[in-house]
Design a protein around this motif. Structure first.
Motif, PDB file in Angstrom:
ATOM      1  N   GLY A  71       0.817  -1.201   0.000  1.00  0.00           N
ATOM      2  CA  GLY A  71       0.000   0.000   0.000  1.00  0.00           C
ATOM      3  C   GLY A  71       0.852   1.252   0.000  1.00  0.00           C
ATOM      4  O   GLY A  71       1.994   1.237   0.476  1.00  0.00           O
ATOM      5  N   ILE A  72       0.309   2.302  -0.570  1.00  0.00           N
ATOM      6  CA  ILE A  72       0.867   3.646  -0.451  1.00  0.00           C
ATOM      7  C   ILE A  72      -0.309   4.541  -0.090  1.00  0.00           C
ATOM      8  O   ILE A  72      -1.307   4.579  -0.809  1.00  0.00           O
ATOM      9  N   ALA A  89       8.844  -6.986  -4.005  1.00  0.00           N
ATOM     10  CA  ALA A  89       7.594  -6.307  -4.353  1.00  0.00           C
ATOM     11  C   ALA A  89       7.683  -4.808  -4.059  1.00  0.00           C
ATOM     12  O   ALA A  89       7.297  -3.973  -4.889  1.00  0.00           O
ATOM     13  N   ALA A  90       8.194  -4.463  -2.880  1.00  0.00           N
ATOM     14  CA  ALA A  90       8.268  -3.050  -2.496  1.00  0.00           C
ATOM     15  C   ALA A  90       9.220  -2.276  -3.399  1.00  0.00           C
ATOM     16  O   ALA A  90       8.949  -1.124  -3.738  1.00  0.00           O
ATOM     17  N   THR A  91      10.309  -2.894  -3.818  1.00  0.00           N
ATOM     18  CA  THR A  91      11.237  -2.219  -4.732  1.00  0.00           C
ATOM     19  C   THR A  91      10.535  -1.860  -6.037  1.00  0.00           C
ATOM     20  O   THR A  91      10.669  -0.739  -6.537  1.00  0.00           O
ATOM     21  N   ALA A  92       9.771  -2.789  -6.580  1.00  0.00           N
ATOM     22  CA  ALA A  92       9.044  -2.518  -7.820  1.00  0.00           C
ATOM     23  C   ALA A  92       8.040  -1.389  -7.633  1.00  0.00           C
ATOM     24  O   ALA A  92       7.915  -0.502  -8.484  1.00  0.00           O
ATOM     25  N   VAL A 106      13.555  -4.975   6.252  1.00  0.00           N
ATOM     26  CA  VAL A 106      13.090  -4.758   4.870  1.00  0.00           C
ATOM     27  C   VAL A 106      13.321  -3.306   4.465  1.00  0.00           C
ATOM     28  O   VAL A 106      13.825  -3.027   3.372  1.00  0.00           O
ATOM     29  N   ALA A 107      12.966  -2.366   5.340  1.00  0.00           N
ATOM     30  CA  ALA A 107      13.174  -0.946   5.027  1.00  0.00           C
ATOM     31  C   ALA A 107      14.636  -0.680   4.684  1.00  0.00           C
ATOM     32  O   ALA A 107      14.948   0.009   3.705  1.00  0.00           O
TER      33      ALA A 107
END
Length: 177
Positions: free
Chosen positions: A85-86, A115-118, A145-146
């Protein structure tokens, strides 16, 4: 998002109500919801999960990119393994928060970072200068992860969600890879 985002192993796409069972494995898991910000109760059953997904589906077209909520689907078998989410962070709704939630059964396999990188790379094509992630201080997985995403530690605050949180930020120049 005009089309789904694809990585080597994942597809990031809009949620559908048909994803309720897979979404429930994420948002119905105490191991996941315990760490969510804002604090969220575990989704109680499939009916409640369908209602949540329906609300997300109805809201999505009205959000200004890069805001939204998306399913994370594994390419090899089409299984939904989590969500991204954003959204705007309170209280002033200026900062954009990036969040990720994965089913505990797939933790430790690099899917959250992939996924977050994309999603971050896509968000930076949408006139976005920075994204933030917030994590409870003991949420070592989210903090790791961050850091893997190239996010920089900003500090600790209780400004968001009335919780004491660690704040991380990423800008286009911070991206790794």
């Amino acid at each position: 998002m005009e089309i789904p985002l694809k990585t080597d192993r994942l597809v990031i796409r809009d949620w559908t109500v048909d994803d309720a069972e897979a979404a429930f494995a994420v948002y119905g898991a105490e191991d996941v919801t315990h760490w969510l910000t804002p604090a969220m109760d575990r989704v109680g059953d499939l009916g409640a999960m369908r209602a949540v997904l329906n609300a997300w589906q109805e809201t999505q077209p009205n959000l200004v990119p890069p805001r939204g909520r998306w399913a994370v689907e594994r390419r090899e078998d089409g299984k939904v393994i989590g969500g991204l989410g954003i959204r705007l962070l309170p209280p002033f709704e200026e900062d954009l928060e990036l969040s990720w939630q994965l089913s505990p059964e797939v933790w430790g396999q690099g899917y959250a970072s992939e996924a977050a990188t994309a999603l971050i790379k896509w968000a930076f094509t949408q006139d976005t200068d920075e994204l933030f992630a917030v994590a409870r201080p003991n949420n070592t997985r989210a903090i790791a992860v961050a850091k893997r995403l190239g996010m920089q530690w900003v500090g600790e605050t209780d400004k968001y969600y009335n919780l004491r949180l660690q704040v991380y930020r990423v800008r286009p120049t911070d991206l790794i890879g």
